[in-house]
Scaffold this motif. Structure first.
Motif, short mmCIF file in Angstrom:
data_model
loop_
_atom_site.label_atom_id
_atom_site.label_comp_id
_atom_site.label_asym_id
_atom_site.label_seq_id
_atom_site.Cartn_x
_atom_site.Cartn_y
_atom_site.Cartn_z
N LEU A 123 68.98 -9.73 -39.64
CA LEU A 123 69.18 -10.79 -40.57
C LEU A 123 69.53 -10.83 -41.83
CD1 LEU A 123 65.80 -12.85 -39.71
CD2 LEU A 123 68.16 -13.30 -38.57
N LYS A 124 69.41 -9.82 -42.39
CA LYS A 124 69.97 -9.22 -44.05
C LYS A 124 71.15 -9.24 -43.93
CE LYS A 124 65.41 -7.57 -45.42
NZ LYS A 124 64.59 -6.47 -45.72
N THR A 125 72.03 -8.69 -42.83
CA THR A 125 73.43 -8.35 -42.93
C THR A 125 74.13 -9.07 -41.93
OG1 THR A 125 73.14 -6.50 -41.24
CG2 THR A 125 72.69 -5.67 -43.75
N ALA A 126 73.53 -9.87 -41.24
CA ALA A 126 74.38 -10.58 -40.11
C ALA A 126 75.11 -11.79 -40.92
CB ALA A 126 73.24 -11.47 -39.09
N ALA A 127 76.64 -11.72 -40.45
CA ALA A 127 77.43 -12.82 -40.68
C ALA A 127 77.11 -13.98 -40.16
CB ALA A 127 78.96 -12.45 -40.55
N ASN A 128 76.61 -14.12 -39.05
CA ASN A 128 76.41 -15.37 -38.24
C ASN A 128 74.76 -15.23 -37.77
OD1 ASN A 128 78.82 -16.62 -38.55
ND2 ASN A 128 79.37 -14.85 -37.17
N VAL A 129 73.90 -16.36 -38.00
CA VAL A 129 72.59 -16.27 -37.43
C VAL A 129 72.58 -17.41 -36.50
CG1 VAL A 129 70.10 -16.39 -37.93
CG2 VAL A 129 71.72 -15.23 -39.46
N PHE A 130 72.18 -17.11 -35.22
CA PHE A 130 72.17 -18.17 -34.30
C PHE A 130 70.44 -18.23 -33.89
CE2 PHE A 130 76.02 -16.52 -33.54
CZ PHE A 130 76.85 -17.44 -33.12
N VAL A 131 70.05 -19.55 -34.17
CA VAL A 131 68.71 -19.99 -33.54
C VAL A 131 68.87 -20.51 -32.08
CG1 VAL A 131 66.71 -21.49 -33.75
CG2 VAL A 131 67.93 -20.41 -35.85
N CYS A 132 68.10 -19.54 -31.35
CA CYS A 132 68.66 -19.63 -29.64
C CYS A 132 67.07 -20.61 -28.97
CB CYS A 132 68.69 -18.47 -29.26
SG CYS A 132 69.77 -17.63 -29.96
N PHE A 133 67.45 -21.39 -28.22
CA PHE A 133 66.28 -22.00 -27.42
C PHE A 133 66.68 -21.81 -25.80
CE2 PHE A 133 66.92 -24.55 -31.23
CZ PHE A 133 65.78 -24.47 -31.91
N HIS A 134 65.58 -21.25 -25.42
CA HIS A 134 65.91 -20.84 -23.84
C HIS A 134 65.66 -21.91 -22.96
CE1 HIS A 134 61.40 -21.13 -23.08
NE2 HIS A 134 61.38 -20.46 -24.20
N GLY A 135 66.16 -22.11 -21.62
CA GLY A 135 65.90 -23.14 -20.97
C GLY A 135 64.75 -23.12 -20.35
N PHE A 173 61.86 -22.64 -17.32
CA PHE A 173 61.47 -21.51 -16.66
C PHE A 173 61.87 -20.13 -17.09
CE2 PHE A 173 61.41 -25.06 -13.71
CZ PHE A 173 60.26 -25.34 -13.33
N SER A 174 62.14 -19.99 -18.38
CA SER A 174 62.52 -18.71 -19.06
C SER A 174 61.63 -18.49 -20.53
CB SER A 174 63.93 -19.15 -19.33
OG SER A 174 64.60 -17.82 -19.87
N ALA A 198 71.47 -23.41 -27.53
CA ALA A 198 70.57 -23.82 -26.49
C ALA A 198 71.19 -23.65 -25.08
CB ALA A 198 70.06 -25.16 -26.72
N HIS A 199 70.21 -23.45 -24.20
CA HIS A 199 70.48 -23.34 -22.78
C HIS A 199 69.57 -24.31 -21.89
CE1 HIS A 199 69.74 -21.58 -18.79
NE2 HIS A 199 71.07 -21.65 -18.75
N SER A 200 70.43 -25.06 -21.09
CA SER A 200 69.72 -25.88 -20.15
C SER A 200 68.68 -26.93 -20.85
CB SER A 200 68.90 -25.08 -19.21
OG SER A 200 68.55 -25.95 -17.98
N ALA A 201 67.42 -26.96 -20.36
CA ALA A 201 66.60 -27.88 -20.75
C ALA A 201 66.19 -27.96 -22.28
CB ALA A 201 65.16 -27.83 -20.19
N ALA A 215 68.55 -28.16 -24.57
CA ALA A 215 69.62 -29.00 -25.22
C ALA A 215 69.24 -30.02 -26.13
CB ALA A 215 70.80 -29.45 -24.31
N PRO A 216 68.24 -30.89 -25.58
CA PRO A 216 67.73 -31.95 -26.54
C PRO A 216 66.93 -31.35 -27.86
CG PRO A 216 67.00 -32.21 -24.42
CD PRO A 216 67.74 -31.13 -24.24
N THR A 217 66.59 -30.21 -27.91
CA THR A 217 65.91 -29.72 -29.13
C THR A 217 66.95 -29.61 -29.96
OG1 THR A 217 64.20 -28.58 -27.85
CG2 THR A 217 64.70 -27.96 -29.97
N ALA A 218 68.32 -28.79 -29.61
CA ALA A 218 69.36 -28.33 -30.44
C ALA A 218 69.99 -29.43 -30.93
CB ALA A 218 70.34 -27.79 -29.50
#
Length: 138
Positions: free
Chosen positions: A56-68, A70-71, A130-133, A135-138
């Motif tokens: 996180l300290k050196t990343a040019a891009n930080v992605f907050v990821c939400f799984h779908g 049953f994952s 976000a993946h699958s279910a 998407a509404p959170t994203a």
């Protein structure tokens, strides 16, 4: 038709047989770029689990990821490209996050959970994935 290969089962261990070590290919591999697990505790007492892939300290891009559905956070594990970081969040009732009954489930709570993790790491510029279910959170 293809001929079937002849397969033999390995011998069953007996009290006199030593258990051999697992093959090298099955030994655990530790990715030093990833935080194995972390939590934030919400005001209602729920734990929200996350993993971080990348620095996180050196990343040019930080992605907050939400799984779908049953994952869990492992869906995005080890997927961050070089120079980027993924902060993957287990949704309520999945992975290592606390369970909530369907009556108490809300997307607003999930957004608030993500914000708590974003605030924990003082992230100011993020991309949402976000993946699958989720998407509404994203």
């Amino acid at each position: 038709a293809f001929p079937r290969p002849h397969l033999t089962a390995p011998p069953r261990p007996t009290p006199n047989m030593a258990t051999p070590p697992p093959p090298a290919s099955m030994e655990a591999v530790v990715d030093l770029r990833s935080e194995p697990a972390g939590f934030v505790v919400r005001p209602d007492g729920r734990k929200v689990a996350y993993i971080i892939d990348g620095d996180l300290k050196t990343a040019a891009n930080v992605f907050v990821c939400f799984h779908g559905m049953f994952s869990n956070t492992s869906f995005f594990k080890n997927g961050a490209p070089e120079g980027s970081a993924f902060v993957s969040i287990d949704r309520m009732g999945y992975g290592k996050s606390s369970y909530v009954s369907p009556e108490k489930f809300s997307y607003q709570d999930m957004v608030d959970d993500a914000k708590a993790i974003i605030d924990k790491f003082s992230l100011t510029k993020i991309f949402v994935m976000a993946h699958s279910a989720e998407a509404p959170t994203a």
